[in-house]
Design an enzyme around this catalytic site. Structure first.
Site: not given
Ligand code: AHR
Length: 503
Positions: A173, A292
């Site tokens: 990110e 994610e």
């Molecule tokens: O999964 C939790 C968080 O969400 C991770 O660390 C990040 O990559 C995202 O913002």
């Protein structure tokens, strides 16, 4: 009762489902590692300190790949801290989650755990506070056979054979202002390109994932991808997508429609990759890694309170969302969306796996139980392997605040290698059952083997350690398949797995 129609044809295929679509994620965050997968002293801990009840729950899910060690955490992480004698490893402040990282579990320990659960490691490098040099170093440490300073250090640390990590994330990110070492798209694209080049020079067999936008809601989404891909397209293999949804207003119909956005996100991301491909006159197709995805909102307020009280403690109980039945339905729809896009999305990681926005919960010193979202993931991982089919669905639709024409029946279908067919369906209707007319004539003689159902009368029902089976699957009687056609009743607000086998 509503009615819907679905036609499946064995020759109308989306593509092979990559097993890695059923991946997950463990970050050094909260109690995912400490008190989650690792708890020496727990009555069920093994010789390395890993909880065997958690290992069994993960193995049951059949997770083929686990992303590690972050997440936001990785953007301040020094991989060297996590290798060598455990007692000598430094304690560091983690600025991502305002905790202290003790490094008791590091690369060797995590790889050993991954082996125990039968998963491969997808390792993220730090391109936030660090750069290409440390990224190529960790590839050399992990994957080089020996005979160089870093690979010999791995051997001296007890691991003769390379870890052979195949998949690497180029940071995390990097577009987000919450990220340590946030970058502009040009800065990131250049850094990712140089890191990818050098990492692949060390081990040409690896694949790398560049950071796409951290959500489709980022104001820079689109521009970020076009700009960074312009810099690194030739040296990367996948672009990442991240997306979490929540239902803070209690609008179930709107919440269950959120996969309309997820579907759009995937298509737009694919188009952007192809636009850069076209601009570069390239023959190479960059694929997508949805590394994610989940529901995440229940714990936000609780986390703010924890940080007010206990900032910097080890293993703070952060992001411990307690998932309810409607969350399981949306997770089911998200899995359906991934399967319907299996030609483009090759890797996906349910974020996360244990305690932190997770299907599996533990109590430190206590039990381990499955949250509601465990079940759609289990079903998709178990029965969703094979070839995704292009289902033609004629469903009633509804409108909600953000979307018009949301299909009441959300569905995907997979042809298994054994010739069986599995249909995954969510009935999004709040009140009415739906009779699904299924046309399976092209498959020859099939019989229905199972109708697995997840339903609860209360959308807010949850599983707890004391009552772990409040929301869990049941079986409905199977329907007859007559001349290749079947009529199947899908209860209002339900997740359904319709399994057919060769007669
Ligand atoms: O999964 C939790 C968080 O969400 C991770 O660390 C990040 O990559 C995202 O913002």
């Amino acid at each position: 009762m509503k009615t819907a129609k679905m036609i499946l044809d064995r020759d109308y295929r989306i593509g092979k489902v990559d097993d890695r679509l059923f991946g997950s994620f463990i970050e050094h965050l909260g109690r995912a590692v400490y008190g989650g997968i690792y708890e020496p002293g727990h009555p069920l801990a093994d010789e390395l300190g890993f909880r065997t009840d958690v290992i069994e729950a993960v193995k049951n899910l059949g997770v083929p790949v686990v992303r590690y060690p972050g997440g936001n955490f990785v953007s301040g992480f020094r991989w060297e801290d996590s290798v060598g004698p455990a007692a000598e490893r430094p304690r560091r402040l983690d600025l991502a989650w305002f905790t202290t990282e003790t490094n008791e579990v590091g690369l060797h320990e995590f790889a050993a755990w991954a082996e125990k659960v039968g998963a491969e490691v997808m390792y993220a490098v730090n391109l936030g506070t660090r750069g290409p040099e440390q990224a190529r170093d960790v590839v050399e440490y992990a994957n080089h056979r020996g005979g160089s300073a870093l690979s010999d250090r791995r051997i001296a640390n007890g691991r003769r054979e390379p870890f052979d990590i195949r998949l690497w994330c180029l940071g995390n990110e990097m577009d987000g202002p919450w990220q340590m070492g946030q970058k502009t798209a040009v800065e990131y694209g250049r850094t990712a390109n140089e890191a990818a080049k050098m990492m692949k020079w060390v081990d040409p067999t690896i694949e790398v994932v560049a950071c796409g936008s951290s959500s489709s809601e980022m104001p820079t989404f689109g521009d970020w991808e076009l700009t960074m891909l312009n810099e690194c397209y030739d040296n990367i293999d996948y672009v990442s997508l991240h997306r979490y949804y929540g239902n803070p207003t209690g609008d179930t119909a709107g919440f269950l429609a959120r996969t309309m956005d997820m579907d759009d996100f995937i298509h737009t991301m694919g188009s952007i990759c192809d636009a850069v491909k076209g601009k570069k006159h390239s023959k190479k197709q960059v694929q997508l890694s949805f590394d994610e995805w989940n529901v995440w909102y229940h714990s936000n307020e609780q986390d703010r309170e924890i940080w007010k009280r206990e900032k910097w403690d080890r293993a703070l109980p952060l992001l411990e969302d307690v998932y309810n039945f409607e969350d399981a339905l949306l997770v089911g729809s998200m899995l359906i969306t991934l399967l319907r896009n299996a030609d483009r999305v090759r890797i996906a990681c349910l974020a996360q796996l244990v305690n932190v926005i997770a299907p599996i919960m533990t109590r430190s010193g206590g039990g381990c139980w499955a949250q509601t979202i465990y079940y759609p993931f289990l079903h998709a991982s178990r029965y969703g392997r094979g070839t995704a089919l292009r289902a033609v669905v004629d469903s009633p639709v509804y409108d909600c605040r953000d979307y018009e024409g949301v299909p009441v029946i959300d569905a995907a279908a997979v042809l298994g290698d054994d010739g069986g067919v599995t249909v995954f369906c969510v009935n999004r209707d709040l009140a009415e059952d739906c009779m699904l007319a299924l046309d399976l004539r092209s498959f020859g003689d099939l019989r229905m083997r199972d109708h697995l159902l997840l339903h609860h009368d209360d959308v807010k029902a949850v599983n707890t350690e004391a009552d772990p089976r409040q929301v869990c699957p049941s079986s409905l009687p199977t329907a007859a398949v007559d001349g290749g056609r079947a009529q199947i009743r899908l209860p209002a607000l339900s997740w359904n797995v319709l399994r057919f086998e060769r007669a």
